[in-house]
Design a protein around this motif. Structure first.
Motif, PDB file in Angstrom:
ATOM      1  N   GLU A   1       0.807  -1.220   0.000  1.00  0.00           N
ATOM      2  CA  GLU A   1       0.000   0.000   0.000  1.00  0.00           C
ATOM      3  C   GLU A   1       0.841   1.271   0.000  1.00  0.00           C
ATOM      4  O   GLU A   1       0.540   2.252   0.662  1.00  0.00           O
ATOM      5  N   LYS A   2       1.984   1.211  -0.731  1.00  0.00           N
ATOM      6  CA  LYS A   2       2.817   2.395  -0.930  1.00  0.00           C
ATOM      7  C   LYS A   2       3.440   2.928   0.359  1.00  0.00           C
ATOM      8  O   LYS A   2       3.926   4.036   0.396  1.00  0.00           O
ATOM      9  N   GLU A   3       3.405   2.164   1.462  1.00  0.00           N
ATOM     10  CA  GLU A   3       4.064   2.620   2.683  1.00  0.00           C
ATOM     11  C   GLU A   3       5.568   2.696   2.463  1.00  0.00           C
ATOM     12  O   GLU A   3       6.263   3.500   3.048  1.00  0.00           O
ATOM     13  N   PHE A   4       6.083   1.822   1.614  1.00  0.00           N
ATOM     14  CA  PHE A   4       7.485   1.845   1.259  1.00  0.00           C
ATOM     15  C   PHE A   4       7.607   1.192  -0.097  1.00  0.00           C
ATOM     16  O   PHE A   4       6.657   0.626  -0.624  1.00  0.00           O
ATOM     17  N   ASP A   5       8.788   1.245  -0.691  1.00  0.00           N
ATOM     18  CA  ASP A   5       8.931   0.854  -2.076  1.00  0.00           C
ATOM     19  C   ASP A   5       8.817  -0.646  -2.288  1.00  0.00           C
ATOM     20  O   ASP A   5       8.081  -1.126  -3.122  1.00  0.00           O
ATOM     21  N   THR A   6       9.569  -1.426  -1.510  1.00  0.00           N
ATOM     22  CA  THR A   6       9.613  -2.850  -1.756  1.00  0.00           C
ATOM     23  C   THR A   6       9.762  -3.612  -0.467  1.00  0.00           C
ATOM     24  O   THR A   6      10.563  -3.258   0.382  1.00  0.00           O
ATOM     25  N   VAL A   7       8.972  -4.677  -0.322  1.00  0.00           N
ATOM     26  CA  VAL A   7       9.165  -5.630   0.768  1.00  0.00           C
ATOM     27  C   VAL A   7       9.663  -6.914   0.147  1.00  0.00           C
ATOM     28  O   VAL A   7       9.156  -7.360  -0.869  1.00  0.00           O
ATOM     29  N   ILE A   8      10.663  -7.515   0.756  1.00  0.00           N
ATOM     30  CA  ILE A   8      11.236  -8.729   0.217  1.00  0.00           C
ATOM     31  C   ILE A   8      11.064  -9.833   1.241  1.00  0.00           C
ATOM     32  O   ILE A   8      11.551  -9.727   2.371  1.00  0.00           O
ATOM     33  N   ASP A   9      10.364 -10.890   0.861  1.00  0.00           N
ATOM     34  CA  ASP A   9      10.054 -11.967   1.802  1.00  0.00           C
ATOM     35  C   ASP A   9      10.353 -13.294   1.120  1.00  0.00           C
ATOM     36  O   ASP A   9       9.617 -13.724   0.255  1.00  0.00           O
ATOM     37  N   THR A  10      11.476 -13.918   1.475  1.00  0.00           N
ATOM     38  CA  THR A  10      11.890 -15.124   0.779  1.00  0.00           C
ATOM     39  C   THR A  10      11.368 -16.396   1.427  1.00  0.00           C
ATOM     40  O   THR A  10      11.191 -17.397   0.764  1.00  0.00           O
ATOM     41  N   GLN A  11      11.134 -16.384   2.746  1.00  0.00           N
ATOM     42  CA  GLN A  11      10.754 -17.605   3.440  1.00  0.00           C
ATOM     43  C   GLN A  11       9.437 -17.492   4.195  1.00  0.00           C
ATOM     44  O   GLN A  11       9.101 -18.361   4.988  1.00  0.00           O
TER      45      GLN A  11
ATOM     46  N   TYR B   1      18.174   8.902  -1.588  1.00  0.00           N
ATOM     47  CA  TYR B   1      18.909   7.971  -0.736  1.00  0.00           C
ATOM     48  C   TYR B   1      18.128   6.662  -0.651  1.00  0.00           C
ATOM     49  O   TYR B   1      16.910   6.669  -0.485  1.00  0.00           O
ATOM     50  N   ASP B   2      18.850   5.558  -0.776  1.00  0.00           N
ATOM     51  CA  ASP B   2      18.231   4.239  -0.650  1.00  0.00           C
ATOM     52  C   ASP B   2      18.405   3.719   0.768  1.00  0.00           C
ATOM     53  O   ASP B   2      19.496   3.832   1.349  1.00  0.00           O
ATOM     54  N   LEU B   3      17.347   3.159   1.323  1.00  0.00           N
ATOM     55  CA  LEU B   3      17.376   2.520   2.645  1.00  0.00           C
ATOM     56  C   LEU B   3      17.117   1.030   2.469  1.00  0.00           C
ATOM     57  O   LEU B   3      16.077   0.634   1.933  1.00  0.00           O
ATOM     58  N   LYS B   4      18.053   0.219   2.928  1.00  0.00           N
ATOM     59  CA  LYS B   4      17.878  -1.228   2.873  1.00  0.00           C
ATOM     60  C   LYS B   4      17.825  -1.761   4.307  1.00  0.00           C
ATOM     61  O   LYS B   4      18.732  -1.484   5.106  1.00  0.00           O
TER      62      LYS B   4
ATOM     63  N   SER C   1      10.501   4.180   7.741  1.00  0.00           N
ATOM     64  CA  SER C   1      10.645   5.634   7.749  1.00  0.00           C
ATOM     65  C   SER C   1      12.138   5.968   7.758  1.00  0.00           C
ATOM     66  O   SER C   1      12.929   5.242   8.360  1.00  0.00           O
ATOM     67  N   PRO C   2      12.534   7.072   7.090  1.00  0.00           N
ATOM     68  CA  PRO C   2      11.717   8.009   6.311  1.00  0.00           C
ATOM     69  C   PRO C   2      11.422   7.453   4.921  1.00  0.00           C
ATOM     70  O   PRO C   2      12.138   6.590   4.435  1.00  0.00           O
ATOM     71  N   LYS C   3      10.385   8.002   4.305  1.00  0.00           N
ATOM     72  CA  LYS C   3      10.020   7.567   2.966  1.00  0.00           C
ATOM     73  C   LYS C   3       9.578   8.726   2.079  1.00  0.00           C
ATOM     74  O   LYS C   3       9.105   8.508   0.975  1.00  0.00           O
ATOM     75  N   ASP C   4       9.735   9.954   2.572  1.00  0.00           N
ATOM     76  CA  ASP C   4       9.345  11.123   1.784  1.00  0.00           C
ATOM     77  C   ASP C   4      10.551  12.043   1.604  1.00  0.00           C
ATOM     78  O   ASP C   4      11.669  11.577   1.479  1.00  0.00           O
TER      79      ASP C   4
END
Length: 269
Positions: free
Chosen positions: A22-32, A123-126, A42-45
């Motif tokens: 729902e656009k809260e952040f760019d990408t969620v990655i869930d492998t398992q 800036y990218d946040l991982k 956060s931050p995301k703006d």
């Protein structure tokens, strides 16, 4: 017009599931499919430098955290470098020094500090976690835009060169293109240096051919990294239409300001 650009393209494939939230952040990655899920980050703006308080709280919230052993964040600046030079540990300890409001609320946080000379741009946040079932893994990826509050001036370009600029094509011929770029905010503020090719009939694909200041003499023809001279090697052959081409050179900084334009005529015979 089919100028062949000398470059290498690598494709990296990660065998993961990418889930939008729902656009809260760019990408969620869930492998398992662990028992916890990411709720928000956060931050995301946009973030603007504050001279009175330059701290920035980085946080991530989970649906539950009982099996999470550690959470860290990696911050990548617009130049592609690790902004902190290391990872940032995040805590759910309720300590203000870490910017965490309440302990055990499933929100992991910590403070980092921006600077007035930090690069403008994206800036990218991982975010990474380790838990009882798996080692460290990437669970979310977000971005924010930063403005350092300094007055921004547009870059200036000069000394455009296409060598040779007149060629009789009987086989494939390499052509060196180069450009001098200056920016009062520093070369780190430069985002793109490029030219667009216009064919003899005036048409163009509009594609940008990027120049580099990376010191890669073999690939790009650039002699010295970081000296403000941006270069690129292209090639032409018998398939190129004959006539006079126009190379339109330009540069753009991380604040989106555009340089002057230099046009350069190139004759293909």
């Amino acid at each position: 017009m089919n100028f062949r650009i000398k470059s290498f393209i690598s494709i990296f494939i990660i065998s993961s599931f990418f889930i939008s939230c729902e656009k809260e952040f760019d990408t969620v990655i869930d492998t398992q499919k662990p028992s916890y899920q990411v709720v928000s980050v956060s931050p995301k703006d946009s973030v603007i430098f504050n001279v009175n308080d330059s701290s920035l709280v980085v946080s991530i919230q989970f649906t539950q955290s009982s099996i999470i052993n550690s959470v860290i964040a990696e911050i990548i600046d617009p130049a592609g470098k690790n902004y902190l030079g290391e990872t940032l540990p995040l805590f759910d300890n309720g300590k203000s020094v870490n910017g965490d409001q309440s302990a055990n609320d499933k929100i992991f946080s910590n403070k980092m500090f921006m600077k007035s000379n930090s690069l403008n741009g994206k800036y990218d946040l991982k975010f990474y976690t380790s838990d009882n079932t798996s080692p460290q893994k990437l669970v979310a990826w977000s971005t924010f835009k930063y403005r350092n509050g300094q007055s921004n001036t547009a870059p200036e370009i000069s000394n455009a060169l296409v060598e040779p600029d007149t060629v009789e094509v009987t086989n494939t011929i390499n052509i060196l293109t180069s450009l001098v770029v200056n920016d009062q905010n520093g070369l780190n503020d430069i985002d793109e240096v490029f030219f667009i090719v216009y064919r003899p009939d005036g048409t163009t694909s509009g594609n940008k051919v990027f120049l580099f200041d990376d010191g890669n003499l073999t690939l790009n023809g650039d002699q010295t990294a970081g000296d403000g001279i941006y270069s690129r090697i292209i090639s032409v052959n018998q398939s190129n239409a004959k006539g006079t081409y126009r190379f339109e050179f330009q540069a753009i900084d991380r604040g989106g300001l555009i340089s002057n334009i230099i046009n350069y005529a190139v004759l293909i015979q």
